[in-house]
Write a protein that holds these residues in place. Structure first.
Motif, PDB file in Angstrom:
ATOM      1  N   PHE A   1       2.616  14.226  -0.860  1.00 27.79           N
ATOM      2  CA  PHE A   1       3.954  13.588  -1.467  1.00 27.79           C
ATOM      3  C   PHE A   1       4.615  13.863  -2.346  1.00 27.79           C
ATOM      4  CE2 PHE A   1       1.084  10.379   0.901  1.00 27.79           C
ATOM      5  CZ  PHE A   1       1.923   9.901   1.771  1.00 27.79           C
TER       6      PHE A   1
ATOM      7  N   ARG B   1       5.009   0.435   1.782  1.00 30.70           N
ATOM      8  CA  ARG B   1       4.563  -0.403   3.038  1.00 30.70           C
ATOM      9  C   ARG B   1       3.640  -1.361   2.732  1.00 30.70           C
ATOM     10  NH1 ARG B   1       3.020   5.079   6.455  1.00 30.70           N
ATOM     11  NH2 ARG B   1       4.966   5.951   6.318  1.00 30.70           N
TER      12      ARG B   1
ATOM     13  N   SER C   1       0.864  -1.276  -0.057  1.00 29.59           N
ATOM     14  CA  SER C   1       0.199  -0.029  -0.220  1.00 29.59           C
ATOM     15  C   SER C   1       0.891   1.132   0.109  1.00 29.59           C
ATOM     16  CB  SER C   1      -0.937   0.049   1.345  1.00 29.59           C
ATOM     17  OG  SER C   1      -1.705   1.238   1.222  1.00 29.59           O
ATOM     18  N   CYS C   2       1.795   1.423  -0.790  1.00 33.23           N
ATOM     19  CA  CYS C   2       2.802   2.452  -1.408  1.00 33.23           C
ATOM     20  C   CYS C   2       1.808   3.908  -1.142  1.00 33.23           C
ATOM     21  CB  CYS C   2       3.266   2.125  -2.429  1.00 33.23           C
ATOM     22  SG  CYS C   2       4.200   0.925  -2.483  1.00 33.23           S
ATOM     23  N   THR C   3       2.446   4.826  -0.256  1.00 35.53           N
ATOM     24  CA  THR C   3       1.504   5.998  -0.153  1.00 35.53           C
ATOM     25  C   THR C   3       1.391   6.804  -1.222  1.00 35.53           C
ATOM     26  OG1 THR C   3       3.452   6.866   0.722  1.00 35.53           O
ATOM     27  CG2 THR C   3       1.850   5.945   2.346  1.00 35.53           C
ATOM     28  N   TYR C   4       2.501   6.758  -2.302  1.00 41.32           N
ATOM     29  CA  TYR C   4       2.182   7.940  -3.472  1.00 41.32           C
ATOM     30  C   TYR C   4       1.684   7.161  -4.682  1.00 41.32           C
ATOM     31  CZ  TYR C   4       6.678   5.129  -4.003  1.00 41.32           C
ATOM     32  OH  TYR C   4       7.723   4.142  -4.194  1.00 41.32           O
TER      33      TYR C   4
ATOM     34  N   ASN D   1       7.418   5.119   2.505  1.00 36.48           N
ATOM     35  CA  ASN D   1       6.372   5.073   1.531  1.00 36.48           C
ATOM     36  C   ASN D   1       5.957   3.653   1.165  1.00 36.48           C
ATOM     37  OD1 ASN D   1       5.930   7.849   1.326  1.00 36.48           O
ATOM     38  ND2 ASN D   1       7.586   7.836   0.011  1.00 36.48           N
TER      39      ASN D   1
ATOM     40  N   GLY E   1       0.616  -1.270   7.117  1.00 36.31           N
ATOM     41  CA  GLY E   1       1.192  -0.165   7.408  1.00 36.31           C
ATOM     42  C   GLY E   1       2.915  -0.281   7.577  1.00 36.31           C
TER      43      GLY E   1
END
Length: 477
Positions: free
Chosen positions: A300, A231, A115-118, A229, A235
């Protein structure tokens, strides 16, 4: 000779270690100027227009009439000089009557175990909710590729996601079908895959190796940066697992060089440290960087100051690349490799990339998108693998992309290298895939000038490096 005028947007010059290089902007061709051509260009830069009498007065007996005439004729042929009052050369838009594909991108699963934040993927979901492409859709996609690539000897199938290895059974099916089918029609098929590496096993690596996949691993550097980022869905940082898998991969993979693809975001901008870790600590063949500036979550995206710092760091790494090249070493910096390839080849782009022309992406239902980045977006699709390509609509898009008369691109000195920039970047930032990525423009112009200087220095100091490392790589037979 009557009055002549300079066409400033068709010429650019760069001084490199005493060599004054002329860039013919429309073709990205490079010429080293002698004293005559440099002096004539400078005169026209100062005065805008000049006649034969003006030049005789300005230069006196410095140059022979024959040398001046040869220089002026050469500049006229390149449309650097033209008759005063002559209209500007109109933009030539090539009508698109066919889509000669070389590449099809199969989005084999919308699910991803990270679940990469970007992440920019608008259709991305968790593994449990992932929607997988079926074999019939993949098969129809490959048959479409073969039909549209009738005049090509090689075709390429790219597997994308989500995480494509989460649908490895389909990938295996496609390869088993595509290899003999391509041979049947006299073509070679190549396979490419971008992965987060978490699902790699020794057996999977050996199978990918046997089929000569071009592999790229998404990884953002050492643990402290990668885990910012990249993850799991829960998380948790993924560096330890990814690094372990990468070491296993690189110890076994022999058929093709394996590269790393880095996404630079706020707080993750240490270009030098990231490169050195991925290249020298882990052993990737090359490392490429993609700055995030138009992602769905602005927190980001790199701001102007950070973006400038990133480009400055890329130039520092580029200097190391040049020094290595002069010594016959390739330090594995793929952004620099691509830039020098464009310069060496005299790249002449009329559209930013092959999206929609040489390449299309297929979603799980078989609909055709400009590229993998647009899958899941609200942008139009262009047919379906079962009914075929909507050539009329797609052709209209490509024809519009060629006409930059409403934008500053028309007179930009790197227009043949950039051609306006990434469609998806423009769409994500402004909602218009044809709008130029203006926040990049000054930085990109400086980056291209840096590349020109680097190319000249390498050609002067070790030209064999260009032939060995920079010319487009040959795929394995």
């Amino acid at each position: 000779m009557g009055m002549l005028t300079l066409v400033p947007h068709n010429v650019h010059d760069v001084s490199v270690d005493g060599h004054r290089m002329l860039v013919h902007v429309p073709t990205t061709s490079l010429f080293e100027m002698d004293d005559v051509s440099a002096s004539v260009l400078e005169l026209f830069r100062q005065q805008g227009m000049a006649s034969a009498e003006t030049m005789r007065t300005a230069f006196g007996d410095r140059f022979t009439p024959e040398d001046l005439a040869d220089c002026v004729d050469g500049f006229k042929r390149l449309d650097i000089l033209r008759d005063a009052g002559a209209p500007d050369t109109p933009i030539t838009v090539t009508e698109v009557e066919d889509i000669p594909l070389s590449t099809i991108i199969l989005n084999v699963n919308t699910g991803c175990n990270l679940s990469c934040t970007y992440c920019y993927k608008e259709d991305l979901t968790s593994p449990a909710k992932g929607e997988r492409m079926d074999f019939d859709t993949a098969k129809d996609s490959f048959e479409l590729l073969l039909r549209q690539a009738k005049d090509r000897d090689r075709v390429n199938v790219v597997f994308f996601g989500g995480e494509p290895l989460s649908n490895l059974p389909l990938i295996r099916q496609v390869v088993e079908y595509a290899e003999p089918r391509a041979a049947e029609v006299g073509k070679t098929v190549d396979f490419s895959l971008t992965t987060n590496a978490t699902l790699l096993t020794e057996a999977t690596v050996d199978w990918l190796d046997a089929h000569k996949f071009a592999l790229t691993v998404s990884m953002d550097g050492p643990k402290a940066l990668h885990d910012v980022n990249r993850r799991t869905v829960g998380g948790k940082g993924t560096y330890d697992l990814v690094a372990k898998k990468v070491r296993m991969l690189l110890s076994r993979y022999r058929s093709r060089p394996v590269g790393a693809r880095v996404t630079l975001t706020k707080g993750v901008t240490d270009v030098i440290g990231i490169h050195d870790h991925l290249k020298y600590d882990l052993g990737f063949f090359e490392v490429g960087f993609g700055p995030a500036t138009s992602g769905p979550l602005s927190t980001f995206n790199l701001g102007d100051a950070e973006l400038q710092a990133v480009f400055d760091a890329m130039k520092t790494l580029g200097e190391r690349y040049v020094q290595g090249a002069l010594e016959g070493r390739n330090i594995g910096f793929s952004n620099m490799h691509q830039l020098l390839t464009d310069i060496a080849a005299g790249t002449r782009k009329t559209v930013p990339c092959g999206a929609g022309l040489g390449m299309l992406a297929v979603d799980k239902g078989g609909d055709l998108h400009l590229c993998h980045r647009f899958v899941g977006s609200d942008q139009p699709t262009y047919g379906n693998v079962r009914q075929g390509i909507d050539v009329k609509s797609l052709g209209a898009f490509i024809e519009e992309a060629q006409d930059r008369s409403n934008y500053d691109c028309r007179t930009c000195r790197i227009r043949s290298v950039c051609a306006g920039g990434c469609y998806h970047e423009s769409y994500a930032r402004s909602g218009d895939p044809h709008a130029p990525v203006l926040h990049y423009c000054d930085l990109m112009r400086d980056w291209v000038d840096f590349g020109i200087a680097a190319y000249v220095r390498i050609m002067q100091g070790n030209p064999s490096f260009i032939r060995t490392h920079v010319e487009p790589r040959r795929l394995p037979q």
